[in-house]
Design an enzyme around this catalytic site. Structure first.
Site, PDB file in Angstrom:
ATOM      1  N   LYS A  82     -13.670  -0.858   5.335  1.00 33.70           N
ATOM      2  CA  LYS A  82     -14.293  -1.514   4.253  1.00 33.70           C
ATOM      3  C   LYS A  82     -15.408  -2.698   4.726  1.00 33.70           C
ATOM      4  O   LYS A  82     -16.481  -2.657   4.415  1.00 33.70           O
ATOM      5  CB  LYS A  82     -13.233  -2.378   3.496  1.00 33.70           C
ATOM      6  N   ASP A 117      -1.245  -6.213   9.135  1.00 32.62           N
ATOM      7  CA  ASP A 117      -2.323  -5.106   8.789  1.00 32.62           C
ATOM      8  C   ASP A 117      -3.655  -5.790   8.197  1.00 32.62           C
ATOM      9  O   ASP A 117      -3.460  -6.527   7.239  1.00 32.62           O
ATOM     10  CB  ASP A 117      -1.581  -4.407   7.511  1.00 32.62           C
ATOM     11  N   TRP A 138       0.807  -1.187   0.026  1.00 30.80           N
ATOM     12  CA  TRP A 138       0.066   0.031   0.012  1.00 30.80           C
ATOM     13  C   TRP A 138       0.818   1.199  -0.121  1.00 30.80           C
ATOM     14  O   TRP A 138       1.847   1.318   1.021  1.00 30.80           O
ATOM     15  CB  TRP A 138      -0.877   0.003   1.181  1.00 30.80           C
TER      16      TRP A 138
HETATM   17  C1  LMR Z   1      -6.674   1.884  -0.787  1.00 34.59           C
HETATM   18  O1  LMR Z   1      -5.894   1.496  -0.740  1.00 34.59           O
HETATM   19  O2  LMR Z   1      -7.304   2.388  -1.421  1.00 34.59           O
HETATM   20  C2  LMR Z   1      -7.524   2.047   0.792  1.00 34.59           C
HETATM   21  O3  LMR Z   1      -6.619   1.543   1.655  1.00 34.59           O
HETATM   22  C3  LMR Z   1      -7.844   3.539   0.888  1.00 34.59           C
HETATM   23  C4  LMR Z   1      -6.835   4.506   1.290  1.00 34.59           C
HETATM   24  O4  LMR Z   1      -6.753   5.125   2.426  1.00 34.59           O
HETATM   25  O5  LMR Z   1      -5.533   4.379   0.550  1.00 34.59           O
END
Ligand code: LMR
Length: 397
Positions: free
Chosen positions: A246, A211, A130
């Protein structure tokens, strides 16, 4: 102070969502941020959440502060969801949980805590991960290292390379793992791979940090805890950041939790006392609303059942969209095989589209996705599928 400041770069995900909102094309398609949309393209409030909120509105009698770590009732329900009600970690009370503003809050509190307890410890992140992960840990002053995770060529896990990298990690470093529905690739370790990871982490004396942002969006609420439980069965200390953005659709209510599993109830109490010091200096105490909603749903069997049905419905729709996307691309004569998308789990697909193709899609077709090629499948609908697939077919050329 500010006169000479240049613009900071936009956020890799939310910056695109902002650009999407400004796009005037009536056929624009938003596959950026991980937010669920229904078949009509709306992000509805779960009916179980709405009912819990109606109850809260009439029953709530104060807006006074919560304690620094949030409500005990919420903490207990979070632990039961993670480990199962009868689990030894729960009954021995060796885990402590604080309610945090979203999963991001949990990640940041843990990062600050570890940085204060063990300055110099690094955190190992999957490559890719992420895009916000590195920033969160860097903001806490932690060093970032990465382990190989995803093979772009055959769309598989680079498991051996991942293990080999972790075997070089110094004792005391953190290893961040996505419990399920890996963001961005949608590819998770298999059960036997979790077992191997748990053993390797134990052998090196590393601290697993899980996570958990998508519980219930993979194989099921309980099934999705398999990786976490494998880690906990080998490692007496584990950190977990939960998000209910989510799976309860509580995005803007910033509802998450930080759970730290320790070796004993006494150690847990000490850890909690340090977590509280970290939290007090960061946001003082959490926002109440989302946690009250989650607690109310867990405490009412009817609401809980209703929530689970809605959650399963989301998963089914996302899966259907994966299949429809792959099928429609094929019908449009696209030669590339996208069938791997149906093996990925959760909201995201790692499409394999290049940054240039992603730019073309955005600039020429108003189709927005993250530059890594990550697609939020939950943004696809039967209505926008044709437009989307025409655009992808054109961009691939
Ligand atoms: C995402 O990866 O789109 C979600 O986890 C929301 C975010 O805050 O980035």
């Amino acid at each position: 102070m500010f006169d000479t400041l240049d613009m900071a770069p936009p956020d890799a995900i939310l910056g695109l969502t902002e650009s999407f909102k400004k796009d005037l094309n009536p056929d624009k398609i938003d596959l950026t941020v991980g937010v669920y949309k229904d078949a009509d393209g709306n992000t509805p409030i779960f009916s179980a959440v709405k009912k819990a909120e109606e109850r809260l509105l009439s029953d709530e009698i104060t807006k006074s502060y919560l304690s620094i770590e949030g409500s005990q009732a919420y903490a207990e329900r979070v632990q039961r969801l993670l480990f199962g009600a009868g689990h030894e970690i729960v009954s021995s009370r060796r885990a402590v949980t604080a309610h945090t503003p979203g999963g991001t809050g949990g990640l940041r509190v843990a990062a600050d805590l570890i940085q204060s307890l063990r300055p110099g410890a690094a955190v190992w992140l999957s490559e890719p991960t992420w895009p916000n992960h590195p920033g969160i840990f860097e903001a806490a002053g932690m060093a970032i290292k990465t382990y190989p995770y995803y093979d772009d060529g055959d769309k598989s896990l680079k498991f051996d390379a991942m293990l080999a990298a972790l075997e070089t990690a110094p004792e005391g470093d953190l290893v961040l793992l996505h419990a399920c529905c890996h963001n961005p690739t949608g590819l998770d370790p298999a059960p036997d791979q979790w077992t191997q990871l748990a053993a390797a982490i134990k052998k090196r004396g590393l601290l697993p940090f899980v996570d958990f942002a998508y519980q219930g969006l993979g194989d099921g609420l309980d099934e999705d805890t398999a990786g976490l439980r494998a880690l906990c069965s080998e490692n007496p200390e584990v950190i977990v950041s939960s998000s209910f953005s989510k799976n309860f659709g509580l995005y803007r209510e910033r509802t998450g939790a930080l759970t730290i599993v320790t070796k004993s109830q006494e150690t847990g109490a000490a850890v909690l006392s340090h977590m509280k010091r970290t939290i007090r200096c960061m946001y003082s105490n959490p926002p109440a609303h989302g946690a009250l909603v989650v607690t109310a749903i867990f405490d009412d069997p009817d609401l809980r059942a209703e929530w689970e049905v809605e959650l399963r419905g989301m998963c089914v729709r996302i899966h259907d969209m994966r299949e429809l996307f792959v099928r429609t691309l094929k019908e449009k004569g696209v030669k590339e095989d996208f069938s791997f998308l149906t093996r990925q789990r959760g909201m995201f697909s790692y499409s394999g589209l290049s940054p240039e193709q992603v730019d073309t899609l955005r600039e020429q077709h108003s189709v927005y996705m993250v530059r890594s090629g990550r697609i939020n499948v939950a943004g696809m609908t039967p209505t926008n599928m044709d437009t989307l697939c025409n655009a992808v077919a054109a961009a691939i050329g």
